[in-house]
Each structure stands twice: as structure tokens, then as C-alpha cells.
Scaffold this active site. Structure first.
Site, PDB file in Angstrom:
ATOM      1  N   LEU A   1       0.862  -1.173   0.000  1.00  0.00           N
ATOM      2  CA  LEU A   1       0.000   0.000   0.000  1.00  0.00           C
ATOM      3  C   LEU A   1       0.902   1.227   0.000  1.00  0.00           C
ATOM      4  O   LEU A   1       1.795   1.353   0.843  1.00  0.00           O
ATOM      5  CB  LEU A   1      -0.939   0.015   1.207  1.00  0.00           C
ATOM      6  CG  LEU A   1      -1.982   1.144   1.196  1.00  0.00           C
ATOM      7  CD1 LEU A   1      -3.308   0.668   1.776  1.00  0.00           C
ATOM      8  CD2 LEU A   1      -1.509   2.390   1.947  1.00  0.00           C
TER       9      LEU A   1
ATOM     10  N   CYS B   1       0.468   8.657  -4.501  1.00  0.00           N
ATOM     11  CA  CYS B   1       0.831   8.006  -5.764  1.00  0.00           C
ATOM     12  C   CYS B   1       0.598   8.857  -7.007  1.00  0.00           C
ATOM     13  O   CYS B   1       0.803   8.381  -8.124  1.00  0.00           O
ATOM     14  CB  CYS B   1       0.051   6.699  -5.916  1.00  0.00           C
ATOM     15  SG  CYS B   1       0.552   5.428  -4.741  1.00  0.00           S
TER      16      CYS B   1
ATOM     17  N   TYR C   1       9.902  22.359   6.855  1.00  0.00           N
ATOM     18  CA  TYR C   1      10.065  21.042   6.239  1.00  0.00           C
ATOM     19  C   TYR C   1      11.079  20.216   7.014  1.00  0.00           C
ATOM     20  O   TYR C   1      10.833  19.044   7.333  1.00  0.00           O
ATOM     21  CB  TYR C   1      10.517  21.215   4.790  1.00  0.00           C
ATOM     22  CG  TYR C   1      10.668  19.919   4.024  1.00  0.00           C
ATOM     23  CD1 TYR C   1       9.569  19.125   3.736  1.00  0.00           C
ATOM     24  CD2 TYR C   1      11.920  19.504   3.573  1.00  0.00           C
ATOM     25  CE1 TYR C   1       9.703  17.939   3.015  1.00  0.00           C
ATOM     26  CE2 TYR C   1      12.067  18.322   2.852  1.00  0.00           C
ATOM     27  CZ  TYR C   1      10.958  17.542   2.581  1.00  0.00           C
ATOM     28  OH  TYR C   1      11.106  16.372   1.884  1.00  0.00           O
TER      29      TYR C   1
END
Length: 285
Positions: free
Chosen positions: A7, A11, A147
Site C-alpha cells: 500500500l 501516488c 520542512y
């Protein structure tokens, strides 16, 4: 090896999209997910099941989605936590909401997806969890504090997860890419706050121009990184006969910068050894 069921989050592009194609090429099965289902529906033509999964949704919603996947496909052997984005801006220019959003995706979203699958892995006493971190999990660059903070946080919580679950037969991999040619720096993915504060403005402008010029010119090949990760999970290729590490930097720039930081840290520890070791409470004689 029997075919594995993977999984993958995020994507719609970059590493996530490449994982789907490389997993299929190895003869395994993959479930692809993305926040915007329309961006991955073309994968259905390859026989890939697709699910809408926004990792910033509630734990209950994510649990329900994972339960639906398990009900339809029976099991998940490997989880790839890939979904993430980068926020660019100085501390003063990023709002509190910007910081929350960065951590909500890169840290808390990853936690929620993993929590949703952990009972399944624990009950089966097997499963591999892969986390895509970054060179920014080692080094905080100017203008990338949010980040880097999210990736530093990810490194710590995943290291703790590894310590908690290794005895259950679960495997954890922390992958740290340097600069790879994905869409991370594209205008559609990167969220930036150019500075209009005089003391930061020129540096901010130069950084924005530099990042725009680097987009799609990064040295790293996403295909090569993904193939290495598949080798690590499957014990093939570069991993054959090797002890797979928990943490692996990937990329020439990552190797150089991480090595330099490790060497500098060791040098500091040695130089300041007597001070560092001088802080215990004195015992009375």
C-alpha cells in the site's frame, strides 16, 4: 518469494507513482492511494486498485479506508509512507497555520496511516513499514525550517516505532533521499512564502529562483531509489546477503552532507568531551 501486497500513499506523482510501476514489474500487487483520486485513476488500466486517501483526514476516516482495503484484498505486507510536501519560507514569514499544515501532512498524517495498519501487522506478526524521510531530516537549511522540522520529527518517531515493534516481527525502514527529480519543487507541490521583510527579501528571492531552476534538474533518479527500496524490502539485488539497515541515506549529495555532519558532530564531542562529561552530581566522599 510469494507476491507481496503493498500500500503506497501519495501516488499521483514522484516516488509514489514510480513505486506503483516498479512493484508491478517485480510481480507484486499494489494498492495506490492519493488525496485526489482523479489523479491516479489511470492506474486502474494497469489492474491497480486505487483509493482516495487524504492523510490529513481524521483517524476514524483513515481507519475506515484501511479497513476497506483489507476487506477487499485480504492483507497488506508493506506500507510505503510517501505522501509529503515542502513548505518554503523563513520563520517570520511562515504563519502558524503554515507550520501546522506542514506537520499535519508530513508527521501526523504519516502517524495516522501507520496507526491504522499497525494492528493488522501486529496480529499477523509480520509486515514492513517504509518511511520516506529526507536529507532535511539531518540538516535544516535556511528557508526550509518547517520542512526540516517535520522530517527531524519523523526521524525520531520512526526510530521509536522501530524500537517498539521489532520484537513483534515487524520491519521498519527509514529512507533519506537527497535531491531527486520528483515534483517536490514544482509550483503545484511546493508551498512557498516569499519574504517582503527587508532583511530577508534578497535571500528569499534568490532561494525561490534557485529552487525554480533546480526543479526537474535534480541529480537523483527516482527510479533508482525506488528499485533500491524494493531490493531492501524483498532481500534482492543490492540487499541480497546483506543486513538491511534501519536508516539509509540515498543520493550523492545526501552521502556527502550526512558524512560531513557526522564527522563534525564527532569532532565537537571530542573537543568538548571534558565539559560534556562534567555535569553529573558530585558524590560525597
Amino acid at each position: 518469494m510469494a507476491p507481496l501486497v503493498w500500500l503506497v500513499t501519495g501516488c499521483s506523482s514522484g516516488f509514489g507513482n514510480q513505486f506503483v510501476h516498479s512493484i508491478l514489474a517485480r510481480g507484486d500487487r499494489v494498492v495506490a492511494t492519493a488525496r485526489d483520486l482523479s489523479k491516479i485513476q489511470h492506474l486502474n488500466q494497469l489492474g491497480v486498485p486505487t483509493f482516495q486517501l487524504d492523510i490529513t483526514d481524521s483517524q476514524a476516516f483513515i481507519n475506515a479506508t484501511i479497513s476497506k482495503v483489507l476487506a477487499e484484498y485480504g492483507r497488506i505486507d508493506v506500507l510505503i509512507n510517501n505522501a509529503a510536501y515542502i513548505a518554503i519560507g523563513t520563520w517570520e514569514d511562515l504563519s502558524y497555520e503554515d507550520w501546522l499544515a506542514q506537520f499535519d501532512t508530513n508527521v501526523f498524517g504519516t502517524i495516522k496511516v501507520t496507526k491504522a495498519l499497525l494492528p493488522h501487522f501486529r496480529e499477523r506478526k509480520k509486515g514492513t513499514m517504509v518511511f520516506i524521510s529526507s536529507l532535511s531530516g539531518w540538516i535544516g537549511h535556511a528557508g526550509c525550517s518547517a520542512y526540516a522540522g517535520s522530517k527531524f520529527a519523523l526521524e525520531g518517531i520512526v526510530e521509536g516505532l522501530h524500537a517498539e515493534t521489532a520484537h513483534l516481527g515487524l520491519k521498519t525502514l527509514l529512507i533519506e533521499p537527497g535531491r531527486f527529480r520528483t515534483n517536490l519543487l514544482s509550483s503545484s507541490s511546493m508551498k512557498s512564502r516569499p519574504s517582503d521583510i527587508p532583511e530577508y527579501a534578497e535571500r528569499s528571492r534568490a532561494q525561490m529562483e534557485g529552487l525554480a531552476g533546480e526543479d526537474q534538474n535534480q541529480p537523483g533518479d527516482p527510479v533508482k531509489l525506488v528499485e533500491i527500496v524494493l531490493d531492501l524490502v524483498r532481500g534482492e539485488g543490492v540487499a541480497q546477503g546483506m543486513e538491511v539497515p534501519f536508516r539509509l541515506p540515498l543520493g550523492v549529495d545526501c552521502y556527502t552532507d550526512v558524512k560531513e555532519k557526522c564527522e563534525a558532530t564527532l569532532a565537537t564531542l571530542e573537543t568538548w568531551k571534558n565539559v560534556t562529561r562534567s555535569t553529573d552530581i558530585e558524590t560525597q566522599k
